[in-house]
Scaffold this motif. Structure first.
Motif, short mmCIF file in Angstrom:
data_model
loop_
_atom_site.label_atom_id
_atom_site.label_comp_id
_atom_site.label_asym_id
_atom_site.label_seq_id
_atom_site.Cartn_x
_atom_site.Cartn_y
_atom_site.Cartn_z
N ARG A 54 -13.84 7.71 -1.54
CA ARG A 54 -13.36 7.08 -2.92
C ARG A 54 -14.86 6.81 -3.47
O ARG A 54 -14.78 6.75 -4.78
CB ARG A 54 -12.55 5.90 -2.99
CG ARG A 54 -11.20 6.28 -2.32
CD ARG A 54 -10.50 4.94 -2.35
NE ARG A 54 -10.86 3.71 -1.96
CZ ARG A 54 -10.60 3.27 -0.80
NH1 ARG A 54 -9.91 3.92 0.26
NH2 ARG A 54 -10.93 2.13 0.03
N ASP A 86 -6.26 -4.04 0.81
CA ASP A 86 -7.20 -4.08 1.79
C ASP A 86 -7.89 -5.33 2.10
O ASP A 86 -8.52 -5.76 3.04
CB ASP A 86 -8.27 -3.17 1.42
CG ASP A 86 -7.82 -1.83 1.51
OD1 ASP A 86 -8.29 -1.00 0.76
OD2 ASP A 86 -6.91 -1.53 2.32
N ALA A 121 -11.96 -1.00 8.82
CA ALA A 121 -11.22 -1.88 8.47
C ALA A 121 -11.53 -3.06 7.55
O ALA A 121 -12.12 -4.02 8.04
CB ALA A 121 -10.40 -2.45 9.74
N ALA A 122 -11.55 -3.34 6.42
CA ALA A 122 -11.94 -4.13 5.47
C ALA A 122 -11.39 -5.69 6.07
O ALA A 122 -12.04 -6.44 6.20
CB ALA A 122 -11.67 -3.89 4.05
N GLU A 160 -18.22 -3.59 0.33
CA GLU A 160 -17.66 -2.17 0.14
C GLU A 160 -17.49 -1.72 -1.20
O GLU A 160 -17.01 -2.87 -1.93
CB GLU A 160 -16.15 -1.91 0.97
CG GLU A 160 -15.83 -0.67 0.99
CD GLU A 160 -14.73 -0.30 2.25
OE1 GLU A 160 -14.60 -1.06 3.23
OE2 GLU A 160 -14.45 0.87 2.26
N ASP A 219 -0.89 -5.01 3.10
CA ASP A 219 -1.22 -3.92 3.75
C ASP A 219 -0.62 -4.04 5.03
O ASP A 219 -1.11 -4.87 5.97
CB ASP A 219 -2.80 -3.71 3.72
CG ASP A 219 -3.25 -2.36 4.40
OD1 ASP A 219 -4.33 -2.10 4.08
OD2 ASP A 219 -2.50 -1.63 4.81
N SER A 273 -15.81 4.87 2.07
CA SER A 273 -14.73 5.70 1.98
C SER A 273 -15.02 6.78 1.22
O SER A 273 -16.16 7.00 0.49
CB SER A 273 -13.49 4.93 1.64
OG SER A 273 -13.50 5.04 0.25
N GLU A 333 0.84 -1.12 -0.11
CA GLU A 333 0.15 -0.09 -0.03
C GLU A 333 0.94 1.23 -0.01
O GLU A 333 0.52 2.14 -0.73
CB GLU A 333 -0.92 -0.04 1.19
CG GLU A 333 -1.62 1.23 1.40
CD GLU A 333 -2.75 1.52 2.33
OE1 GLU A 333 -2.75 0.74 3.29
OE2 GLU A 333 -3.41 2.16 2.31
N ASP A 380 -4.01 -2.38 8.01
CA ASP A 380 -5.20 -2.12 7.36
C ASP A 380 -5.98 -1.67 8.63
O ASP A 380 -6.27 -1.93 9.70
CB ASP A 380 -5.71 -3.39 6.93
CG ASP A 380 -7.25 -3.03 6.19
OD1 ASP A 380 -7.13 -2.34 5.20
OD2 ASP A 380 -8.15 -3.21 6.73
N GLY A 381 -6.74 -0.45 8.43
CA GLY A 381 -7.42 0.25 9.34
C GLY A 381 -6.54 1.28 10.20
O GLY A 381 -6.42 1.39 11.37
N THR A 382 -5.72 1.92 9.40
CA THR A 382 -4.99 3.04 9.88
C THR A 382 -5.39 3.88 10.70
O THR A 382 -4.93 4.51 11.78
CB THR A 382 -3.91 3.70 8.87
OG1 THR A 382 -2.99 2.84 8.31
CG2 THR A 382 -3.14 4.82 9.23
C1 LIP Z 1 -8.91 1.29 4.93
C2 LIP Z 1 -9.94 -0.01 4.64
C3 LIP Z 1 -11.48 0.68 4.91
C4 LIP Z 1 -11.57 1.47 3.97
C5 LIP Z 1 -10.73 2.88 3.99
C6 LIP Z 1 -9.21 2.29 4.02
P1 LIP Z 1 -6.22 1.40 4.99
O1 LIP Z 1 -7.66 0.62 4.53
O2 LIP Z 1 -9.60 -0.95 5.45
O3 LIP Z 1 -12.27 -0.68 4.78
O4 LIP Z 1 -13.00 2.11 3.94
O5 LIP Z 1 -10.98 3.75 3.09
O6 LIP Z 1 -9.16 1.75 2.54
O7 LIP Z 1 -6.08 2.64 4.22
O8 LIP Z 1 -6.49 1.67 6.48
O9 LIP Z 1 -5.23 0.49 4.96
#
Ligand code: LIP
Length: 265
Positions: free
Chosen positions: A167, A217, A192-193, A210, A91, A165, A76, A94-96
């Motif tokens: 996006r 992710d 956090a996917a 999502e 990643d 998100s 990522e 994930d869930g930063t």
């Molecule tokens: C996140 C995903 C989450 C999504 C966020 C982001 P990151 O990943 O886990 O589901 O909604 O936009 O992509 O950026 O925390 O690694």
């Protein structure tokens, strides 16, 4: 074991140990520095990266390159090249957005892709120190114990996890929430996917959806969910790896209805 299975078994064991080491590092880094001193920078609206993300990914990349120099790598934070053979998709956290604030839904995701398929996936749910893992055709485990999706059949007792998100369209998201509500189906949003999808794999949630996820992710978690018995809808890797895409996974008994409610909106 065939040579192929040996190759995957070796990589699975190495990736599992590495994911746990990096997840424990990230947890300790947060405990030592607190949410205000993680070197957090913004990649866009509500999209963050910390020093821990960068150090975690560098560590994973360097260790994988040292032990499997012939493999490609896509991360990522640092990108990378798929190469000609198998490649890793990572990643580091994930869930930063959860991690940097001290919320518990985050983890380390490492997938290995070969011949156009995800053949192994490892996730370290770092706050709980659980390792979720799967190989293609080999089943899914949590800390080495087999896991399976829930047996929910009544939508009025179903509960799933929805990601969204900046996006994608808020109007689409709200329409999907309305569709679930009207069908008597509950949902949660956890940010956090990776963690949401393994909740489906272990039978805690009945689905994850999502509209847009990046490959890092989701690839590891979707293999784990599929091997645990989930129905999975995602782009093929030729599209998913460069561009990301729409993701659904759910218990088979409810998937036809859920796909109609979520994918068709
Ligand atoms: C996140 C995903 C989450 C999504 C966020 C982001 P990151 O990943 O886990 O589901 O909604 O936009 O992509 O950026 O925390 O690694």
């Amino acid at each position: 074991m065939t040579t192929h299975e040996n190759v995957h078994a070796e990589r699975l064991e190495f990736a599992s140990t590495l994911a746990r080491q990096v997840g424990q590092y990230a947890l300790k880094y947060w405990e030592q520095h607190g949410s205000e001193n993680l070197g957090t920078t913004s990649k866009g609206l509500q999209d963050f990266v910390t020093i821990a993300d960068k150090v975690a990914e560098d560590t994973i990349r360097n260790m994988l390159s040292e032990h499997f120099p012939e493999d490609g790598f896509v991360g990522e934070e640092s990108g990378g090249e798929r190469g000609e053979g198998g490649y890793w998709v990572v990643d580091p956290i994930d869930g930063t957005a959860n991690y940097l604030r001290g919320l518990r839904h985050w983890g380390v995701s490492i997938a290995y892709v070969e011949n156009g398929k995800t053949v192994l996936g490892v996730i370290h749910d770092s706050p709980t120190d659980r390792i979720y893992a799967a190989t293609l055709g080999g089943g899914a485990t949590r800390n080495g114990v087999p896991i399976f999706v829930a047996a929910t059949i009544n939508p009025h007792s179903a509960m799933g996890i929805i990601g969204a998100s900046r996006r994608t369209s808020i109007d689409l998201y709200l329409a999907q929430l309305r569709a679930l509500h009207d069908a008597g189906i509950e949902h949660r949003k956890i940010g956090a996917a990776t963690i949401g999808i393994v909740r489906v794999a272990e039978g805690v949630a009945d689905f994850y959806y999502e509209k847009h996820l990046n490959c890092w992710d989701a690839l590891a978690a979707l293999l784990i969910a599929s091997e645990a018995g989930a129905q999975v809808v995602a782009p093929n890797l030729e599209e998913f790896v460069p561009n990301g895409g729409e993701v659904f996974c759910g218990v088979p008994s409810l998937s036809p209805q859920l796909e109609g409610l979520l994918l068709a909106v």
